[in-house]
Write a protein that holds these residues in place. Structure first.
Motif, short mmCIF file in Angstrom:
data_model
loop_
_atom_site.label_atom_id
_atom_site.label_comp_id
_atom_site.label_asym_id
_atom_site.label_seq_id
_atom_site.Cartn_x
_atom_site.Cartn_y
_atom_site.Cartn_z
N SER A 131 66.40 -64.48 67.57
CA SER A 131 65.95 -65.79 67.11
C SER A 131 66.07 -66.83 68.22
O SER A 131 65.25 -67.76 68.30
CB SER A 131 66.76 -66.22 65.89
N ALA A 132 67.09 -66.70 69.08
CA ALA A 132 67.26 -67.64 70.19
C ALA A 132 66.10 -67.53 71.17
O ALA A 132 65.61 -68.54 71.68
CB ALA A 132 68.58 -67.36 70.91
N GLN A 160 50.60 -62.60 65.69
CA GLN A 160 50.87 -61.45 66.54
C GLN A 160 52.23 -60.82 66.21
O GLN A 160 52.37 -59.60 66.22
CB GLN A 160 50.81 -61.85 68.01
N LEU A 161 53.22 -61.65 65.93
CA LEU A 161 54.53 -61.12 65.56
C LEU A 161 54.48 -60.49 64.18
O LEU A 161 55.03 -59.41 63.95
CB LEU A 161 55.57 -62.23 65.60
N GLY A 162 53.82 -61.15 63.24
CA GLY A 162 53.70 -60.61 61.89
C GLY A 162 54.93 -60.85 61.03
O GLY A 162 56.01 -61.17 61.52
N GLY A 163 54.74 -60.67 59.73
CA GLY A 163 55.82 -60.92 58.79
C GLY A 163 57.07 -60.09 59.00
O GLY A 163 58.18 -60.63 59.04
N PRO A 164 56.97 -58.76 59.13
CA PRO A 164 58.17 -57.93 59.29
C PRO A 164 59.00 -58.32 60.51
O PRO A 164 60.23 -58.39 60.43
CB PRO A 164 57.60 -56.52 59.43
N LYS A 165 58.35 -58.58 61.65
CA LYS A 165 59.08 -58.94 62.86
C LYS A 165 59.77 -60.29 62.70
O LYS A 165 60.94 -60.45 63.08
CB LYS A 165 58.11 -58.99 64.04
N LEU A 166 59.08 -61.25 62.12
CA LEU A 166 59.68 -62.57 61.90
C LEU A 166 60.86 -62.47 60.93
O LEU A 166 61.88 -63.13 61.11
CB LEU A 166 58.63 -63.54 61.36
N GLY A 167 60.71 -61.65 59.90
CA GLY A 167 61.80 -61.46 58.96
C GLY A 167 63.03 -60.87 59.62
O GLY A 167 64.17 -61.23 59.30
N HIS A 168 62.81 -59.96 60.57
CA HIS A 168 63.92 -59.35 61.31
C HIS A 168 64.59 -60.37 62.23
O HIS A 168 65.82 -60.43 62.33
CB HIS A 168 63.43 -58.17 62.12
N LEU A 169 63.77 -61.19 62.92
CA LEU A 169 64.32 -62.18 63.85
C LEU A 169 65.19 -63.20 63.13
O LEU A 169 66.23 -63.61 63.64
CB LEU A 169 63.18 -62.90 64.58
N ILE A 211 67.14 -69.34 59.71
CA ILE A 211 66.12 -70.01 60.51
C ILE A 211 66.74 -71.29 61.06
O ILE A 211 67.37 -72.03 60.33
CB ILE A 211 64.88 -70.36 59.66
N GLY A 212 66.58 -71.53 62.34
CA GLY A 212 67.19 -72.70 62.97
C GLY A 212 66.77 -74.00 62.31
O GLY A 212 65.71 -74.10 61.68
N PHE A 213 67.59 -75.03 62.46
CA PHE A 213 67.36 -76.32 61.82
C PHE A 213 65.99 -76.86 62.22
O PHE A 213 65.65 -76.96 63.39
CB PHE A 213 68.44 -77.31 62.23
#
Length: 237
Positions: free
Chosen positions: A102-103, A125-134, A139-141
């Protein structure tokens, strides 16, 4: 050894410093967010002020009030470039690799992805699964609102299912309800506008007579069920 195989240690050092700086910023703001929640601040503006001022340090006895300052007290609001900015800068020509943390995402989101279309394409390009993993931990402020604004401003009918998957993954992150409640009014309006667009895009596709929507791959009924679930999660009327 060929020229292309030579390792540029200065570039590697800058990348490492940039990653450490982004991670430090994320951890600092995240800690400030928890402090603000524990203090039960009265408004979003007060909460935001605590987080944005998390990099400031209290004055010490040796600090003189009213004396001549040789450095700015808040370098983050000073116009121009600072030494830290110059040290951690990476050439814009460098190709961004997919973030693994996430950083790293936060760093690339701020540094490389400046325009709305760039941010929107990066999310697809990242897609839902990748974003969910990150963002499985948090999720940062302020980032959730920025993600929703990028989606709302550039969503296209052809991307409807991908955007729904992204929204579902973001909703599955920890403290999602808290991050949702801390969005600004403008970000909430963008969120509502995004779902209105997604609803309008749900026009039935032409199908063969012998093939119903239930059998249609990725059919609209499945998408609409997902949309209804997301409307509830994102608290959109």
């Amino acid at each position: 050894m060929e020229r292309d195989d030579i390792i540029d240690f200065k570039v590697l050092e800058k990348e490492l410093q940039a990653a450490l700086s982004a991670d430090e910023k994320y951890q600092r703001e995240n800690a400030a967010k928890f402090r603000a929640v524990e203090q039960r601040v009265a408004s979003y503006e007060e909460f935001r002020g605590i987080v944005l001022a998390s990099h400031l340090k209290p004055l010490e006895r040796k600090d003189k009030i009213g004396g001549k300052r040789t450095v700015p007290w808040n370098c983050h609001t000073t116009q121009g470039r600072t030494t830290q900015d110059e040290t951690t800068e990476i050439s814009q020509e460098k190709t961004c690799l997919p973030p693994n943390t996430s950083a790293e995402f936060y760093r690339d989101w701020r540094r490389y992805l400046r325009s709305g279309p760039e941010r929107y394409q990066a999310l697809l390009q990242l897609g839902g699964p990748k974003l969910g993993h990150l963002f499985q931990m948090d999720i940062g402020f302020g980032l959730l609102g920025e993600l929703l604004v990028a989606l709302a401003d550039h969503v296209r009918p052809a991307d409807r299912l991908e955007v729904l998957e992204i929204l579902r993954s973001l909703a599955s992150t920890k403290r999602f309800a808290l991050n949702l409640s801390l969005m600004s009014r403008t970000e909430r309006d963008s969120c509502r506008g995004l779902f209105q667009k997604l609803k309008a895009m749900g026009i039935p596709r032409p199908v063969k007579e012998e093939q119903g929507l239930e059998e249609w791959p990725g059919g609209l009924q499945e998408e609409d069920r997902l949309l209804q679930e997301l409307l509830r999660l994102y608290q959109v009327d």
